[in-house]
Scaffold this motif. Sequence first.
Motif, PDB file in Angstrom:
ATOM      1  N   ASN A  44      -4.230   3.896  -2.001  1.00  0.00           N
ATOM      2  CA  ASN A  44      -3.593   2.609  -2.209  1.00  0.00           C
ATOM      3  C   ASN A  44      -4.122   2.524  -3.679  1.00  0.00           C
ATOM      4  N   ALA A  45      -3.576   1.188  -4.485  1.00  0.00           N
ATOM      5  CA  ALA A  45      -3.738   0.919  -5.597  1.00  0.00           C
ATOM      6  C   ALA A  45      -5.465   0.784  -5.767  1.00  0.00           C
ATOM      7  N   ARG A  46      -6.003   0.006  -4.943  1.00  0.00           N
ATOM      8  CA  ARG A  46      -7.502  -0.162  -5.275  1.00  0.00           C
ATOM      9  C   ARG A  46      -8.206   0.904  -4.836  1.00  0.00           C
ATOM     10  N   GLU A  47      -7.915   1.889  -4.149  1.00  0.00           N
ATOM     11  CA  GLU A  47      -8.531   2.948  -3.788  1.00  0.00           C
ATOM     12  C   GLU A  47      -8.357   4.047  -5.102  1.00  0.00           C
ATOM     13  N   ARG A  48      -7.290   4.056  -5.819  1.00  0.00           N
ATOM     14  CA  ARG A  48      -7.195   4.905  -6.688  1.00  0.00           C
ATOM     15  C   ARG A  48      -7.852   4.623  -7.976  1.00  0.00           C
ATOM     16  N   GLN A  49      -7.917   3.015  -8.149  1.00  0.00           N
ATOM     17  CA  GLN A  49      -8.742   2.548  -9.245  1.00  0.00           C
ATOM     18  C   GLN A  49     -10.288   3.025  -9.197  1.00  0.00           C
ATOM     19  N   ASP A  50     -10.757   3.090  -7.945  1.00  0.00           N
ATOM     20  CA  ASP A  50     -12.159   3.238  -7.520  1.00  0.00           C
ATOM     21  C   ASP A  50     -12.408   4.644  -7.740  1.00  0.00           C
ATOM     22  N   ASN A  51     -11.447   5.416  -7.251  1.00  0.00           N
ATOM     23  CA  ASN A  51     -11.530   6.807  -7.353  1.00  0.00           C
ATOM     24  C   ASN A  51     -11.616   7.471  -8.662  1.00  0.00           C
TER      25      ASN A  51
END
Length: 220
Positions: free
Chosen positions: A143-150
């Motif tokens: 999801n959006a936040r996981e993508r940012q962290d990734n």
Amino acid sequence: MTTALDLLFPPLCVNCDRVGSFLCPHCLAKMTPAPSRTLPEFDEVRVCANYAAPVSTAIHALKYQGQTRIAETLGLLLCQALENTQWPVEMVSAVPLHPNRLRERGYNQAALLAHYLAQTHHWPFVPDAVQRVRETASQVHLNARERQDNVAEAFSADPGRVSGKSVLLVDDVLTTGATLSACAAALRAAGAVRVYGVTVAGAMVQDQQASVPGTLVEVV
Ligand SMILES: [Zn+2]
């Protein structure tokens, strides 16, 4: 432009199989324009179309069916998206592909698009201005936040090439923008003064801030 290759292997519309072009005028007319998006680290971002047929079909053929000539057709769409901009572009680059993907595919579709755009505008094309400095997981199911962290700090740019420059970054599809923003952040950290972005398609994001997986349209 008709080439010898076109005469030997006439292009077929990827969406309806009509002979003559990779995206025939009939299908192009069905393209739905996408709104501009605001992304962190960018001065401005343009998106050609919503991620739907026929554009999604063409991107799929470019990425997964080895139909690299489609980059020209989609590159033209990028040129059109920039028609009314006055961006002071000094160099064009592309979002780098994951090294494993690059090995499998043999080419970076974003770099093919960026190359076409740069050539058409007589802008210098610097394919490796942004580089991946660490491996990242596939974003498809994040999801959006996981993508940012990734993708945080997954990229780096060479100050010797980008410092003091206005850079245009190209990618094929924009979803949350996490990857594009991480690349733009690397460019800024290396001294780029302006960063612009353009993508062929933009996928609808139902909930940018959601922390529940499965809220993104899957773009594969
Ligand atoms: Zn067609």
